[in-house]
Design a protein around this motif. Structure first.
Motif, PDB file in Angstrom:
ATOM      1  N   UNK A   1      14.100  -7.263  -6.045  1.00  0.00           N
ATOM      2  CA  UNK A   1      12.914  -6.573  -5.526  1.00  0.00           C
ATOM      3  C   UNK A   1      12.685  -6.933  -4.059  1.00  0.00           C
ATOM      4  N   UNK A   2      12.849  -8.226  -3.736  1.00  0.00           N
ATOM      5  CA  UNK A   2      12.644  -8.655  -2.350  1.00  0.00           C
ATOM      6  C   UNK A   2      13.618  -7.954  -1.409  1.00  0.00           C
ATOM      7  N   UNK A   3      14.911  -7.973  -1.764  1.00  0.00           N
ATOM      8  CA  UNK A   3      15.910  -7.406  -0.871  1.00  0.00           C
ATOM      9  C   UNK A   3      15.782  -5.888  -0.762  1.00  0.00           C
ATOM     10  N   UNK A   4      15.326  -5.225  -1.820  1.00  0.00           N
ATOM     11  CA  UNK A   4      15.102  -3.784  -1.715  1.00  0.00           C
ATOM     12  C   UNK A   4      13.984  -3.501  -0.710  1.00  0.00           C
TER      13      UNK A   4
ATOM     14  N   UNK B   1      14.381  -1.724   3.045  1.00  0.00           N
ATOM     15  CA  UNK B   1      13.538  -0.581   3.407  1.00  0.00           C
ATOM     16  C   UNK B   1      12.732  -0.914   4.672  1.00  0.00           C
ATOM     17  N   UNK B   2      12.250  -2.137   4.752  1.00  0.00           N
ATOM     18  CA  UNK B   2      11.479  -2.561   5.922  1.00  0.00           C
ATOM     19  C   UNK B   2      12.329  -2.495   7.189  1.00  0.00           C
ATOM     20  N   UNK B   3      13.571  -3.004   7.113  1.00  0.00           N
ATOM     21  CA  UNK B   3      14.445  -2.997   8.288  1.00  0.00           C
ATOM     22  C   UNK B   3      14.738  -1.577   8.753  1.00  0.00           C
ATOM     23  N   UNK B   4      14.979  -0.673   7.811  1.00  0.00           N
ATOM     24  CA  UNK B   4      15.239   0.716   8.185  1.00  0.00           C
ATOM     25  C   UNK B   4      13.985   1.321   8.812  1.00  0.00           C
ATOM     26  N   UNK B   5      12.829   1.016   8.232  1.00  0.00           N
ATOM     27  CA  UNK B   5      11.572   1.561   8.759  1.00  0.00           C
ATOM     28  C   UNK B   5      11.305   1.067  10.181  1.00  0.00           C
ATOM     29  N   UNK B   6      11.664  -0.179  10.461  1.00  0.00           N
ATOM     30  CA  UNK B   6      11.453  -0.732  11.794  1.00  0.00           C
ATOM     31  C   UNK B   6      12.282  -0.001  12.846  1.00  0.00           C
ATOM     32  N   UNK B   7      13.427   0.519  12.429  1.00  0.00           N
ATOM     33  CA  UNK B   7      14.352   1.124  13.383  1.00  0.00           C
ATOM     34  C   UNK B   7      14.296   2.650  13.442  1.00  0.00           C
TER      35      UNK B   7
ATOM     36  N   UNK C   1       2.580   5.433   5.768  1.00  0.00           N
ATOM     37  CA  UNK C   1       1.674   4.703   4.873  1.00  0.00           C
ATOM     38  C   UNK C   1       2.338   4.460   3.526  1.00  0.00           C
ATOM     39  N   UNK C   2       2.941   5.493   2.942  1.00  0.00           N
ATOM     40  CA  UNK C   2       3.589   5.358   1.645  1.00  0.00           C
ATOM     41  C   UNK C   2       4.829   4.463   1.733  1.00  0.00           C
ATOM     42  N   UNK C   3       5.511   4.546   2.861  1.00  0.00           N
ATOM     43  CA  UNK C   3       6.705   3.703   3.052  1.00  0.00           C
ATOM     44  C   UNK C   3       6.351   2.233   2.996  1.00  0.00           C
TER      45      UNK C   3
ATOM     46  N   UNK D   1       3.605   0.884   1.841  1.00  0.00           N
ATOM     47  CA  UNK D   1       3.000   0.530   0.572  1.00  0.00           C
ATOM     48  C   UNK D   1       4.077   0.208  -0.456  1.00  0.00           C
ATOM     49  N   UNK D   2       5.135   1.007  -0.461  1.00  0.00           N
ATOM     50  CA  UNK D   2       6.246   0.737  -1.379  1.00  0.00           C
ATOM     51  C   UNK D   2       6.943  -0.574  -1.020  1.00  0.00           C
ATOM     52  N   UNK D   3       7.117  -0.838   0.251  1.00  0.00           N
ATOM     53  CA  UNK D   3       7.726  -2.097   0.690  1.00  0.00           C
ATOM     54  C   UNK D   3       6.927  -3.281   0.170  1.00  0.00           C
ATOM     55  N   UNK D   4       5.609  -3.198   0.273  1.00  0.00           N
ATOM     56  CA  UNK D   4       4.756  -4.284  -0.216  1.00  0.00           C
ATOM     57  C   UNK D   4       4.839  -4.414  -1.729  1.00  0.00           C
ATOM     58  N   UNK D   5       4.887  -3.304  -2.409  1.00  0.00           N
ATOM     59  CA  UNK D   5       4.966  -3.350  -3.868  1.00  0.00           C
ATOM     60  C   UNK D   5       6.278  -3.941  -4.346  1.00  0.00           C
TER      61      UNK D   5
END
Length: 206
Positions: A151-154, A158-164, A198-200, A202-206
């Protein structure tokens, strides 16, 4: 007429050779030993995370390799000398210079591709773990560790892709700005869509 007949006969014979013999259905459906390519145990899924799981042909799944680099390369806290700049790849040069087109028509989006390969692996792990019933208390800790790490690595990828590749998070516009495709299943044919920023997150946090 005889030469024409011979040619026609030869052509019919060749067509028969190519289309006549049919493969047995059982042979076409035969699968390799799945134990060699399909993880089934908690230890197998841990090995996927450790980059030690070996698939058919002796190739390992590079889970921990090829981490995103564009953010670091384009960082503003350092400079590259002219001699060193000349040794960089075109992508690295473009990222360092903040060029409008980083890829110059290339489709080698490594920071995107490798992140989604890792996301795919985490989905395989989570789906596989959902089929395992852990009855031995000594294995519960290992099971929970693998599941939590997946779960963490997923979320991390996603976070790394979102940052870029999407707009920075801005509370005022986050429900309108487009985020990144969120892959939560290993099925490569599953439909994808772009949620909002926002949804991106939120999913990262979940």
């Amino acid at each position: 007429m005889a030469p024409k007949l011979n040619i026609l006969t030869i052509l019919i014979f060749i067509v028969f050779l190519l289309t006549g013999p049919s493969c047995k259905k059982d042979w076409l459906n035969a699968k390799p030993d799945l134990a060699l390519i399909e993880p089934t145990t908690v230890q197998d899924y841990q090995s996927l995370l450790d980059n030690t799981f070996v698939i058919a042909g002796g190739n390992s799944i590079n889970f921990n390799n090829n981490q995103p680099s564009l953010g670091e390369i384009s960082g503003g806290e350092y400079f590259v000398t002219a001699p060193n700049f000349g040794t960089l790849t075109p992508l690295e040069k473009n990222a360092y210079l903040w060029s409008p087109d980083l890829y110059n028509g290339s489709d080698n989006y490594s920071d995107w591709q490798w992140a989604y390969k890792r996301i795919f692996t985490t989905n395989v792990i989570l789906e596989g773990l959902s089929k395992i019933k852990v009855e031995d208390e000594t294995e519960v800790s290992s099971f929970n560790n693998v599941k939590g790490a997946a779960y963490f690595f997923r979320g991390y990828n996603h976070f790394n892709v979102a940052q870029l590749f999407c707009q920075p998070y801005d509370k005022a516009s986050s429900k309108k700005d487009l985020g990144i495709p969120l892959k939560l299943k290993s099925d490569v044919l599953a439909a994808s869509y772009r949620p909002t920023v926002e949804e991106t997150y939120q999913q990262i946090l979940e």
